[in-house]
Design a protein around this motif. Structure first.
Motif, PDB file in Angstrom:
ATOM      1  N   UNK A 132       0.822  -1.205   0.000  1.00  0.00           N
ATOM      2  CA  UNK A 132       0.000   0.000   0.000  1.00  0.00           C
ATOM      3  C   UNK A 132       0.859   1.259   0.000  1.00  0.00           C
ATOM      4  N   UNK A 133       1.935   1.247   0.771  1.00  0.00           N
ATOM      5  CA  UNK A 133       2.819   2.416   0.808  1.00  0.00           C
ATOM      6  C   UNK A 133       3.455   2.651  -0.561  1.00  0.00           C
ATOM      7  N   UNK A 134       3.923   1.567  -1.194  1.00  0.00           N
ATOM      8  CA  UNK A 134       4.518   1.719  -2.546  1.00  0.00           C
ATOM      9  C   UNK A 134       3.506   2.302  -3.518  1.00  0.00           C
ATOM     10  N   UNK A 135       2.273   1.812  -3.457  1.00  0.00           N
ATOM     11  CA  UNK A 135       1.232   2.291  -4.366  1.00  0.00           C
ATOM     12  C   UNK A 135       0.969   3.778  -4.149  1.00  0.00           C
ATOM     13  N   UNK A 136       0.738   4.176  -2.925  1.00  0.00           N
ATOM     14  CA  UNK A 136       0.412   5.582  -2.667  1.00  0.00           C
ATOM     15  C   UNK A 136       1.607   6.498  -2.921  1.00  0.00           C
ATOM     16  N   UNK A 137       2.810   6.003  -2.688  1.00  0.00           N
ATOM     17  CA  UNK A 137       3.996   6.803  -3.009  1.00  0.00           C
ATOM     18  C   UNK A 137       4.070   7.067  -4.511  1.00  0.00           C
ATOM     19  N   UNK A 138       3.767   6.045  -5.292  1.00  0.00           N
ATOM     20  CA  UNK A 138       3.812   6.195  -6.754  1.00  0.00           C
ATOM     21  C   UNK A 138       2.760   7.212  -7.227  1.00  0.00           C
ATOM     22  N   UNK A 139       1.555   7.092  -6.701  1.00  0.00           N
ATOM     23  CA  UNK A 139       0.489   8.007  -7.110  1.00  0.00           C
ATOM     24  C   UNK A 139       0.772   9.422  -6.621  1.00  0.00           C
TER      25      UNK A 139
END
Length: 414
Positions: free
Chosen positions: A280-287
């Protein structure tokens, strides 16, 4: 005349909640909650022993040894901060901007709240010199500042305060005789954990810092409210802990038994929980990085997001273009962007910023898609930005900000 209070936009009832990750919890966590759904007995105020033990282990693993009797739990961080504010008494200091839920609880108790500017590099932690000057001024006017609320990993700015700034601010607060409430809700959501150094104020000033962590930041869905607080060691910490429990008792602030089970499981950080959190952290960091590129590419100002699921944008360089749309303050900007984007975009006035300054918080959760299934697909996709829903949402964001940039270029300067 520009409005300062907008009907239907009250500062508390319409205040923005913690940014939601928009993702379903891992199935193992849901199973724990479901197995506890039949528990009819109420858990004790301050938290069940299993939950408190799990919280102690959570902090032990982060270099904050926590003894028995130094932890309390509540259904979310707001009751804990309310109880802490009531127990300490006096006036409250917060950074500008700050999390939207901090100030209303002090005002509910009739306590004055004073905002302290933050430095250019990060939010969440006030400038130490501004802090000392604010304390001096408040005391000179007959006030009684006792509590400073801060966050190293910050909502709304998404930044992480550097250790040297934190150290200076903590020293200033100690010299001024303040107690610190460190909101560490977002400490486990660092976008680059190996590139960002995060230290807790409790490591620097253990005898005067109470740590508050809302599990909705990284471990539980927001619909399962639970938060934990870590109190200082010693007689003063024991007395503060006891007074906080008194207030929680008066409020009837108990974590429900099923949520207690899920929270204890999550705080133990088993593999399914940590894997889900990392993804989840990787996803939100990317967005967040993509949204930041859109915002700054159009000429707005925004610090690079380093934690959490949000970023904070200042559209002052686009004032003339905004004026052409009838936007002159943060409330009007909130209305404009929320209407154009179709997702909540709270204005900076929600976070204690000046109403006249056009600032907003953008959250990444609403950019992932409209349905739980589509958001869940983002979690496992090799490149979530190539999926239709995030791509469409980011394109919409780019269209709105590019329109403002282009209008600013052609708007004649006055």
């Amino acid at each position: 005349m520009r409005r300062t209070v907008t009907e239907g936009h009250g500062p508390v009832r319409y205040g923005p909640p913690l940014p939601d990750d928009g993702l379903p919890p891992p199935p193992e966590l849901t199973e724990v909650l479901a197995r506890a759904a039949g528990r009819a007995a109420a858990d004790p105020v301050g938290g069940a022993p299993a939950l408190l033990d799990a919280a102690r282990g959570y902090w032990d693993r982060r270099g904050l040894p926590t003894g028995p009797g130094r932890v309390a739990a509540a259904p979310g961080a707001p009751p804990l901060l309310l109880a802490l504010t009531a127990a300490l008494g006096g006036d409250v200091l917060v950074p500008r901007p700050c999390a939207a839920w901090w100030a209303p609880y002090a005002r509910l108790l009739g306590r004055p709240v004073f905002h302290v500017p933050t430095p250019a590099e990060s939010g969440g932690v006030p400038d130490p010199y501004a802090l000392l000057e604010t304390v001096r001024r408040v005391r000179a006017e007959g006030g009684d500042p006792r509590l400073l609320v801060l966050s190293v990993a910050d909502d709304p700015t998404g930044t992480v305060a550097p250790p040297e700034l934190l150290h200076e601010t903590v020293e200033a607060a100690a010299g001024a005789g303040l107690h610190l409430a460190a909101d560490e809700t977002w400490r486990d959501t660092l976008h680059g954990p190996h590139a960002t150094v995060l230290l807790s104020p409790a490591e620097m000033l253990p005898e005067r810092v109470t740590v508050v962590t809302d599990l909705a930041g990284a471990l539980l869905p927001p619909g399962w409210p639970a938060a934990v607080a870590r109190f200082p060691a010693g007689a003063a910490g024991d007395a503060l802990h006891a007074r906080v429990l008194d207030v929680l008792t008066a409020l009837g602030a108990r974590v429900t038994a099923p949520v207690t089970a899920a929270a204890a499981y999550a705080l133990a950080e088993p593999a399914p929980v940590t894997a889900h959190r990392a993804a989840a952290v990787r996803l939100h960091a990317r967005v967040a990085a993509a949204a930041h590129a859109v915002v700054t590419g159009a000429g707005a100002l925004s610090r690079p997001p380093r934690a959490g699921r949000h970023l904070y944008a200042d559209l002052s360089p686009l004032r003339e273009a905004l004026a052409a749309w009838g936007v002159g303050d943060a409330q009007e900007l909130e209305d404009f962007l929320t209407g154009r984007l179709g997702v909540p975009v709270p204005g900076g006035h929600r976070f204690g910023d000046d109403l006249a300054t056009p600032r907003v918080r953008l959250s990444t959760g609403p950019l992932l898609g409209a349905s739980e299934e589509r958001r869940a697909a983002c979690l496992t996709a090799p490149d979530p930005l190539e999926l239709p829903e995030p791509q469409r949402a980011l394109n919409d964001l780019k269209t709105v900000f590019d329109d403002l940039r282009d209008a600013q270029r052609w708007e004649p300067h006055r």
